[in-house]
Scaffold this motif. Structure first.
Motif, short mmCIF file in Angstrom:
data_model
loop_
_atom_site.label_atom_id
_atom_site.label_comp_id
_atom_site.label_asym_id
_atom_site.label_seq_id
_atom_site.Cartn_x
_atom_site.Cartn_y
_atom_site.Cartn_z
N GLU A 167 31.44 14.29 -5.79
CA GLU A 167 30.54 15.41 -6.07
C GLU A 167 31.08 16.26 -7.21
O GLU A 167 32.28 16.38 -7.39
CB GLU A 167 30.27 16.26 -4.83
N GLY A 168 30.14 16.81 -7.97
CA GLY A 168 30.52 17.67 -9.08
C GLY A 168 29.37 17.80 -10.05
O GLY A 168 28.24 17.42 -9.75
N LEU B 210 37.70 16.48 -9.11
CA LEU B 210 36.42 16.45 -8.40
C LEU B 210 36.65 16.21 -6.91
O LEU B 210 37.66 15.63 -6.52
CB LEU B 210 35.53 15.33 -8.95
N SER B 211 35.70 16.63 -6.10
CA SER B 211 35.74 16.30 -4.67
C SER B 211 35.26 14.87 -4.51
O SER B 211 34.24 14.49 -5.09
CB SER B 211 34.83 17.24 -3.88
N TYR B 212 35.99 14.09 -3.71
CA TYR B 212 35.59 12.71 -3.48
C TYR B 212 36.09 12.27 -2.11
O TYR B 212 37.05 12.82 -1.58
CB TYR B 212 36.13 11.77 -4.57
N THR B 213 35.39 11.31 -1.54
CA THR B 213 35.77 10.75 -0.25
C THR B 213 35.56 9.24 -0.29
O THR B 213 34.42 8.78 -0.49
CB THR B 213 34.92 11.35 0.90
N GLU C 158 41.52 11.30 -8.37
CA GLU C 158 42.45 12.38 -8.01
C GLU C 158 42.76 13.23 -9.24
O GLU C 158 42.84 14.46 -9.16
CB GLU C 158 43.74 11.81 -7.42
N THR D 150 27.05 20.64 -0.47
CA THR D 150 28.20 19.78 -0.66
C THR D 150 28.10 18.54 0.23
O THR D 150 27.26 18.47 1.13
CB THR D 150 29.51 20.52 -0.32
N GLN E 190 30.23 17.81 2.50
CA GLN E 190 30.54 18.26 3.85
C GLN E 190 29.35 18.96 4.49
O GLN E 190 29.12 18.81 5.69
CB GLN E 190 31.76 19.18 3.84
#
Length: 98
Positions: free
Chosen positions: A44-45, A32-35, A28, A84, A86
């Protein structure tokens, strides 16, 4: 790049959810984008930022007292187009809905 990271603290209790929660806090803070999913986290990054996040997760879990960590890492990179996490999900959902 997109990676799938699974961090497994060793030499700790049977439940590792507290360690995983700490990794999520670390992620967080990276921006970065994370799931998170049931057996890891997709992130991702850019290469250097993602690998720095992996290192930071390891450092945080060690700081919590885990003497050893075993992680699995799957890495996907593309040069032909930008995609991405998504985007990848959307393509499959479109196929399922057609």
């Amino acid at each position: 790049m997109i990676i799938d990271l699974c961090v497994i603290p060793m030499g700790t209790t049977a439940s590792v959810s507290g360690y995983i929660a700490e990794c999520q806090r670390v992620l967080e803070g990276t921006g970065l984008s994370y799931t998170m999913h049931s057996y890891g986290t997709n992130i991702e990054g850019e290469w250097d930022e993602v690998m720095a996040a992996v290192k930071a997760c390891h450092e945080a879990v060690h700081k919590m007292g885990a003497p050893r960590i075993s992680s699995t890492l799957k890495i996907g990179t593309r040069t032909d187009k930008s995609q991405t996490m998504q985007d990848k999900i959307d393509v499959v959902n479109e196929l399922l809905n057609s």
